[in-house]
Design an enzyme around this catalytic site. Structure first.
Site, short mmCIF file in Angstrom:
data_model
loop_
_atom_site.label_atom_id
_atom_site.label_comp_id
_atom_site.label_asym_id
_atom_site.label_seq_id
_atom_site.Cartn_x
_atom_site.Cartn_y
_atom_site.Cartn_z
N GLY A 1 -2.29 -16.84 3.45
CA GLY A 1 -3.09 -18.32 3.97
C GLY A 1 -2.28 -19.28 4.62
O GLY A 1 -2.62 -19.93 5.50
N MET A 2 -0.70 -19.44 4.18
CA MET A 2 -0.05 -20.04 4.74
C MET A 2 0.88 -19.72 5.64
O MET A 2 1.37 -20.33 6.63
CB MET A 2 0.92 -20.66 3.42
N LYS B 1 9.69 -15.29 7.21
CA LYS B 1 8.21 -15.80 6.89
C LYS B 1 8.17 -17.14 7.65
O LYS B 1 8.95 -17.97 7.56
CB LYS B 1 8.26 -16.10 5.37
N ASP C 1 2.75 -16.42 -9.33
CA ASP C 1 1.94 -15.73 -8.47
C ASP C 1 2.07 -14.53 -8.46
O ASP C 1 1.97 -13.77 -7.27
CB ASP C 1 1.79 -16.18 -6.98
#
Length: 573
Positions: free
Chosen positions: A30-31, A49, A144
């Site tokens: 999502g990010m 990333k 998470d």
């Protein structure tokens, strides 16, 4: 650069910060998105990333990115992906440079294999616990833990990654609102859902959800949306793993269920405790059949052999004390040495055998000669055996002729008369059907879920990139009845946007074309239950998906999956 100016999207061969050349796009969330790249200065492969361009001006996300770099940089562990550097490029865009892991995420593995064996799940759990132990010692909770953040290599190395929403215990500035649940809904701990303060045990709960999914093939709680999925864990307990999959090691299942305790105080105290509990699970070697172990007590070692202290009977009760005989001087009396104490004791303790042995020893040589003279010859014994066998056959045939024959009618189709069973109809077998797959099967280990009478247990296809299974024309399951019959069949199919066909045949077939014409063809538009009747006497039925819809249990990369919850049969009306 102003917020309105458009940043260029990363592409293969793009060089970032004059040092990192992007090679291959590997994942997207999502990010951010993840690329395999080359560090031109050190000539090594790395993972990068990249914060998505449309989020680059969000100061909160930029700070979260920075915190991930700081959290990961302080963790140097075999089971944690190493962070090398955090850089800023393209006038404010963030990038995190990490160790490159050649392998797959656990999410990708589960999308194709659905369930894993006990030994593999045990190894994953131990590895993740080792990583969490290192993080928790630094005061960092991940928050998470999910299959997408667990990486696996071909060599068996398991690592956790993505500390993007990690929190340092005792630090302020959580970067989250009190009304926002951080993490992935399917793997949240109850205290995360309620917004309560978190500690390390929230990560342990999420790990329990991951291990449960690895064993069962689905998470224990899910709903129509993320909110309903998250709240489900506050309203009910997970179903017992061993009732959903009987060959799971029960000790391993017990560890997972303790991880899933609703109250944190009822879980393990630390990742170290979980790792120790998993290490003590006596899981079978991968590839060997799994055996349900007997319940053990504190006296029972992992092997299952009960060790009793001296002076106790095998039942665990104190043995009666026996006073050893002594001589006049008080010293233990010496027992006489016997030539064969075992045989002598066994005869003495059994009076019948003792008398038989004595009678045999006193038998005269005349008696022995008499028996030898009148012992039947082998020819006589053979003739007697043949006579007995013939009599047995005749008796069996006679009994069979007296038995009542099963109810059978006949039906003539196209001039051919076929006997049709008219008694009770039931399902005697079920298997998956994937004729165009590599192993011709699809999640075979869960196919019995469609006949267990429980609508919550389901058989599913794997997760696919395409709703029509890519190069496959379709797949499904084959149901076998107890006889060739005219039957009515009902099939419950949860989910939406599916298309399917039902075939029936007197004989099983290995390809779709061999099944002939379908007896039913339709889609989810007709409802969640297929109801059809065999048009000719049949013993086998094929329920065949040609299209399936999106599933919340799959990844965004492979979002399509079909499922069947129950199949029922009854005599045709």
């Amino acid at each position: 650069m102003s917020p309105d100016q458009k940043r260029s999207e990363p592409q293969a061969q793009t060089v970032i910060a004059g040092r990192y050349r992007l090679e291959e796009h590997r994942a997207q969330g999502g990010m951010a998105e993840v690329w395999r790249a080359v560090d031109l200065q050190l000539s090594r492969t790395v993972a990068i990333k990249l914060l998505k361009s449309q989020l680059a001006n969000d100061s909160t996300l930029a700070e979260r990115f920075r915190r991930e770099a700081v959290a990961a940089a302080n963790l140097n562990h075999f089971n944690i992906v190493t962070a090398y550097d955090a850089i800023e490029y393209d006038e404010g865009r963030q990038a995190l440079i990490m160790e490159y892991i050649e392998g797959k995420s656990l999410r990708e593995v589960l999308d194709t294999r659905n369930q894993l064996d006990s030994k593999t799940v045990q190894h994953i759990g131990i590895s993740v616990c080792a990583a969490l132990e290192a993080a928790h010692e630094q005061g960092i909770i991940h928050r998470d833990i999910k299959p997408g953040n667990i990486l696996m290599t071909k060599e068996g190395r398991v690592l956790i990654t993505d500390f993007g929403i990690a929190k340092v215990l005792g630090e302020g500035g959580d970067l989250t609102s009190e009304n926002i649940m951080m993490g992935t809904a399917k793997y949240l701990a109850p205290e995360q859902v309620k917004g309560d303060p978190l500690d390390e045990r929230a990560d342990l709960y999420s790990l329990g959800i991951v291990l449960y999914e690895c064993l069962v093939g689905k998470v224990p709680f899910y709903g129509k949306n993320d909110t309903e999925t998250a709240l489900a864990r506050l309203q009910r307990e997970p179903r017992n793993i061993t009732t959903l999959r009987q060959n799971v090691n029960p000790q391993l299942a017990a560890v997972v269920h303790k991880l899933l305790a609703r109250e944190p105080r009822s879980r393990f105290r630390s990742a170290a405790d979980v790792r120790l509990a998993l290490s003590n699970v006596n899981a079978p070697v991968s590839g060997e059949p799994e055996v349900v172990a007997r319940p053990t007590t504190d006296r029972t070692p992992p092997t299952g052999k009960v060790i009793r202290p001296k002076g106790y009977t095998p039942n665990g009760t104190p043995a009666p004390s026996v006073k050893e005989p002594t001589d006049q001087d008080g010293s233990p009396r010496r027992r006489p040495i016997r030539e064969n104490p075992i045989r002598e004791n066994s005869v003495r303790e059994n009076p019948v055998r003792e008398r038989a042995v004595r009678d045999h020893s006193n038998r005269s040589s005349t008696d022995s000669a008499f028996l030898d003279r009148y012992r039947p010859s082998p020819l006589v014994l053979a003739i007697v055996g043949v006579v007995i066998a013939v009599i047995a056959v005749l008796v069996t045939q006679s009994l069979r002729s007296e038995d009542s024959t099963p109810p059978v009618a006949s039906e003539t189709v196209a001039g051919v008369t076929t006997p049709v069973y008219t008694g009770p109809v039931e399902i005697t077998g079920v298997r998956s059907f994937d004729p165009e797959g590599d192993d011709k099967a699809e999640n075979e280990e869960t196919v019995l879920n469609v006949t267990d009478g429980d609508p919550e247990t389901i058989w599913t296809t794997s997760c696919y990139r395409s709703s029509t299974f890519g190069s496959k024309s379709g797949l499904g399951i084959v149901v076998q009845l107890n006889a060739v019959a005219l039957a009515r069949m009902e099939v419950d199919i949860p989910g939406q946007s599916w298309k399917a066909r039902v075939y029936a045949s007197a004989q099983s077939a290995t390809t779709t074309s061999q099944w002939g014409r379908p007896i039913w063809e339709g889609s989810s538009d007709s409802g969640s239950t297929i109801a059809t009747t065999f048009t000719s006497p049949s013993q086998y039925a094929l329920i065949y998906f040609t299209e399936v819809g999106r599933s919340g249990m799959c990844s965004s990369k492979n979002p399509y999956r079909g499922s069947i919850s129950e199949v029922r049969v009854s005599p045709a009306p």
